[in-house]
Design a protein around this motif. Structure first.
Motif, mmCIF file in Angstrom:
data_model
loop_
_atom_site.group_PDB
_atom_site.id
_atom_site.type_symbol
_atom_site.label_atom_id
_atom_site.label_comp_id
_atom_site.label_asym_id
_atom_site.label_seq_id
_atom_site.Cartn_x
_atom_site.Cartn_y
_atom_site.Cartn_z
ATOM 1 N N LEU A 1 -51.638 -24.620 -12.801
ATOM 2 C CA LEU A 1 -50.548 -24.052 -12.007
ATOM 3 C C LEU A 1 -49.491 -25.125 -11.756
ATOM 4 N N ILE A 2 -49.950 -26.364 -11.540
ATOM 5 C CA ILE A 2 -49.062 -27.510 -11.341
ATOM 6 C C ILE A 2 -49.256 -28.452 -12.525
ATOM 7 N N ALA A 3 -48.187 -28.665 -13.265
ATOM 8 C CA ALA A 3 -48.261 -29.409 -14.516
ATOM 9 C C ALA A 3 -47.271 -30.573 -14.514
ATOM 10 N N PRO A 4 -47.426 -31.520 -15.449
ATOM 11 C CA PRO A 4 -46.440 -32.597 -15.549
ATOM 12 C C PRO A 4 -45.059 -32.024 -15.857
ATOM 13 N N LEU A 5 -44.043 -32.561 -15.198
ATOM 14 C CA LEU A 5 -42.676 -32.133 -15.446
ATOM 15 C C LEU A 5 -42.205 -32.639 -16.798
ATOM 16 N N ALA A 6 -41.393 -31.842 -17.471
ATOM 17 C CA ALA A 6 -40.845 -32.272 -18.761
ATOM 18 C C ALA A 6 -40.039 -33.555 -18.599
ATOM 19 N N CYS A 7 -39.327 -33.665 -17.478
ATOM 20 C CA CYS A 7 -38.579 -34.875 -17.141
ATOM 21 C C CYS A 7 -38.969 -35.296 -15.726
ATOM 22 N N SER A 8 -39.418 -36.532 -15.570
ATOM 23 C CA SER A 8 -39.807 -37.022 -14.253
ATOM 24 C C SER A 8 -38.649 -36.898 -13.272
ATOM 25 N N LEU A 9 -38.990 -36.570 -12.020
ATOM 26 C CA LEU A 9 -37.983 -36.490 -10.969
ATOM 27 C C LEU A 9 -38.081 -37.671 -10.007
ATOM 28 N N LEU B 1 -50.871 -24.063 -4.770
ATOM 29 C CA LEU B 1 -52.250 -24.037 -5.261
ATOM 30 C C LEU B 1 -53.151 -23.287 -4.287
ATOM 31 N N GLU B 2 -52.979 -23.538 -2.990
ATOM 32 C CA GLU B 2 -53.795 -22.850 -1.985
ATOM 33 C C GLU B 2 -53.547 -21.355 -2.009
ATOM 34 N N PHE B 3 -52.297 -20.948 -2.095
ATOM 35 C CA PHE B 3 -51.954 -19.528 -2.108
ATOM 36 C C PHE B 3 -52.520 -18.859 -3.352
ATOM 37 N N VAL C 1 -57.160 -21.964 -11.269
ATOM 38 C CA VAL C 1 -55.936 -22.732 -11.480
ATOM 39 C C VAL C 1 -56.093 -24.135 -10.911
ATOM 40 N N ALA C 2 -55.400 -25.084 -11.534
ATOM 41 C CA ALA C 2 -55.592 -26.481 -11.173
ATOM 42 C C ALA C 2 -54.264 -27.222 -11.118
ATOM 43 N N HIS C 3 -54.362 -28.433 -10.598
ATOM 44 C CA HIS C 3 -53.231 -29.359 -10.500
ATOM 45 C C HIS C 3 -53.503 -30.472 -11.516
ATOM 46 N N ALA C 4 -52.573 -30.699 -12.423
ATOM 47 C CA ALA C 4 -52.799 -31.651 -13.510
ATOM 48 C C ALA C 4 -53.023 -33.077 -13.010
ATOM 49 N N GLU C 5 -52.440 -33.420 -11.874
ATOM 50 C CA GLU C 5 -52.630 -34.773 -11.346
ATOM 51 C C GLU C 5 -54.061 -34.973 -10.867
ATOM 52 N N ASN C 6 -54.677 -33.888 -10.341
ATOM 53 C CA ASN C 6 -56.050 -33.963 -9.843
ATOM 54 C C ASN C 6 -57.071 -33.672 -10.925
ATOM 55 N N ASP C 7 -56.710 -32.832 -11.885
ATOM 56 C CA ASP C 7 -57.639 -32.380 -12.926
ATOM 57 C C ASP C 7 -56.895 -32.291 -14.255
#
Length: 255
Positions: free
Chosen positions: A139-147, A114-116, A126-132
């Protein structure tokens, strides 16, 4: 810079150069990777002679100008959502721009990307789904299957820092996350600006990133700190410690 009161000495009487490492994250006894850190520091000192003086820096404190400047390494740890996204991003940026050895794991990997994207590629929206979660440009989204609790094979790019550190082109690693890089053209933009994706899972999804030309800049979606029982540090953790000690030694020589 005011140092965090939650300070951990890796070794009381070191016989090797002492490296100062900033552990950026909101420390919690409920986060397994955080509980592992003191064990790893002791093992690095006793088994490998790599002595780290570690300071925990909560993400709100990391927002302060120069919060991680002067350290020999920065490790942005798991434990997201962070109390301060801005603090996590500021720590990544300082390490990247100042040539400080850097490791980002799980949430640290996500925020390194995200920083880069924002500060190097100009992808300011661009955003992170956990934060926004309501953001349109993820750019960072929920995974189709949790890890969470997952273990999987990661294939490494020949000639990469990751392959060099691990000494193999494949590795079995542990995860504990629900978010990762989204399947968009943004990753191509990050590549075009110099970020290298050097590890992928069985489906070809990005799991490792590094920055050529930087003394040591590595980020993994998996958590090397969860390797084994903590008594034998993962090769990536040892490599960060080695880079930190080298950074400290270079500072002594230059002084």
């Amino acid at each position: 810079m005011s140092e965090s009161p939650s300070r951990t000495r890796a070794h009381d009487e070191p016989s090797a150069p002492v490296a100062r490492i900033a552990l950026v994250g909101d420390r919690s006894p409920n986060v397994t990777s955080h509980v592992r850190i003191p064990l790893l520091l002791e093992a690095l000192a006793e088994r490998d002679g790599l002595v780290l003086d570690a300071y925990w820096i909560p993400t709100p404190d990391a927002e302060e100008p120069g919060a991680v400047r002067g350290f020999d390494a920065v490790w942005v740890l798991p434990g997201s959502p962070y109390r301060s996204e801005a603090g996590a991003l500021a720590a990544v940026r300082t390490a990247r721009e100042d040539g400080i050895p850097f490791l980002g794991t799980c949430g640290g990997f996500q925020h390194a990307l995200l920083e880069f994207a924002r500060n190097v590629c100009g992808l300011t929206s661009v955003a992170h789904a956990e934060n926004d979660p309501g953001a349109e440009d993820l750019l960072i989204a929920p995974l189709a299957c949790s890890l969470v609790g997952h273990e999987g094979t990661v294939t490494l790019t020949p000639g990469s820092l990751a392959e060099s550190v691990l000494g193999a082109d494949r590795t079995l690693e542990r995860y504990h996350c629900d978010y990762g890089p989204s399947d968009t053209g943004h990753l191509d933009t990050l590549r075009a600006h110099g970020l290298r994706f050097t590890g992928a899972d069985e489906e070809g999804l990005v799991r490792v990133a590094e920055l050529p030309g930087h003394p040591f800049f590595l980020a993994t979606l998996f958590q090397p700190e969860l390797y084994g029982d903590g008594s034998r540090p993962h090769a990536i953790v040892r490599a960060l410690a080695g880079a930190a000690v080298a950074h400290a030694a270079a500072g002594v020589r230059a002084a």
